[in-house]
Scaffold this motif. Sequence first.
Motif, mmCIF file in Angstrom:
data_model
loop_
_atom_site.group_PDB
_atom_site.id
_atom_site.type_symbol
_atom_site.label_atom_id
_atom_site.label_comp_id
_atom_site.label_asym_id
_atom_site.label_seq_id
_atom_site.Cartn_x
_atom_site.Cartn_y
_atom_site.Cartn_z
ATOM 1 N N GLY A 9 0.995 -1.351 -0.079
ATOM 2 C CA GLY A 9 -0.008 0.088 0.034
ATOM 3 C C GLY A 9 0.816 1.375 -0.039
ATOM 4 N N LEU A 18 -0.565 0.526 -8.307
ATOM 5 C CA LEU A 18 -0.357 -0.183 -6.987
ATOM 6 C C LEU A 18 -0.364 -1.547 -7.144
ATOM 7 C CD1 LEU A 18 -1.136 1.971 -3.996
ATOM 8 C CD2 LEU A 18 1.357 1.874 -4.904
ATOM 9 N N LEU A 20 -0.779 -4.851 -4.464
ATOM 10 C CA LEU A 20 -0.724 -5.048 -3.171
ATOM 11 C C LEU A 20 -0.315 -6.956 -3.191
ATOM 12 C CD1 LEU A 20 -4.075 -3.580 -1.760
ATOM 13 C CD2 LEU A 20 -1.721 -2.738 -2.065
ATOM 14 N N ARG A 38 -12.064 -3.931 1.020
ATOM 15 C CA ARG A 38 -11.566 -2.552 1.623
ATOM 16 C C ARG A 38 -12.605 -1.911 2.494
ATOM 17 N NH1 ARG A 38 -11.737 0.301 -4.176
ATOM 18 N NH2 ARG A 38 -14.148 0.545 -4.491
ATOM 19 N N THR A 91 -9.521 5.055 -2.424
ATOM 20 C CA THR A 91 -8.784 5.069 -0.978
ATOM 21 C C THR A 91 -9.493 4.390 0.267
ATOM 22 O OG1 THR A 91 -7.895 7.414 -1.487
ATOM 23 C CG2 THR A 91 -8.117 6.992 0.708
ATOM 24 N N TYR A 94 -6.797 -1.950 2.672
ATOM 25 C CA TYR A 94 -7.346 -2.940 2.050
ATOM 26 C C TYR A 94 -6.887 -4.284 2.814
ATOM 27 C CZ TYR A 94 -8.407 -0.493 -2.201
ATOM 28 O OH TYR A 94 -9.079 0.254 -3.198
ATOM 29 N N VAL A 122 -4.082 2.223 1.344
ATOM 30 C CA VAL A 122 -4.064 2.647 0.205
ATOM 31 C C VAL A 122 -4.566 4.212 0.005
ATOM 32 C CG1 VAL A 122 -4.808 2.477 -2.375
ATOM 33 C CG2 VAL A 122 -3.908 0.527 -0.885
#
Length: 126
Positions: A9, A18, A20, A38, A91, A94, A122
């Motif tokens: 993150g 990104l 993860l 999330r 946002t 997660y 995140v």
Amino acid sequence: QVQLVESGGGLVQAGGSLRLSCAASGRTFSSKAMGWFRQAPGKEREFVAAINWSGGSTYYADSVKGRFTISRDNAKNTVYLQMNSLKPEDTAVYYCAASRAAYSTPSRSPVEYSYWGRGTQVTVSS
């Protein structure tokens, strides 16, 4: 028992990417369906993506379909979430999760997952 640790993150600008990772310990990882969920501040935890034990079937929330990709490497006991074209509304913290049952069809409901990581933040800036 399955223990899960998320990583990857961070802070990214809108439109960025990104990846993860969720590293699992325990001998039963390869038999478990895995999910990513999330939770944003003030909101309930929501389903993001899931993958079956073999990696042959994947499922996505409508909000991330076409932008996120879930995958797994059973030899490395790891599940991934590649996130592209990120938006500020992505946002959240997660979490990865492992299913209660072995060789089960992945579920969108968090109640079907018995093992959870601590989460990774995140943040997508506009």
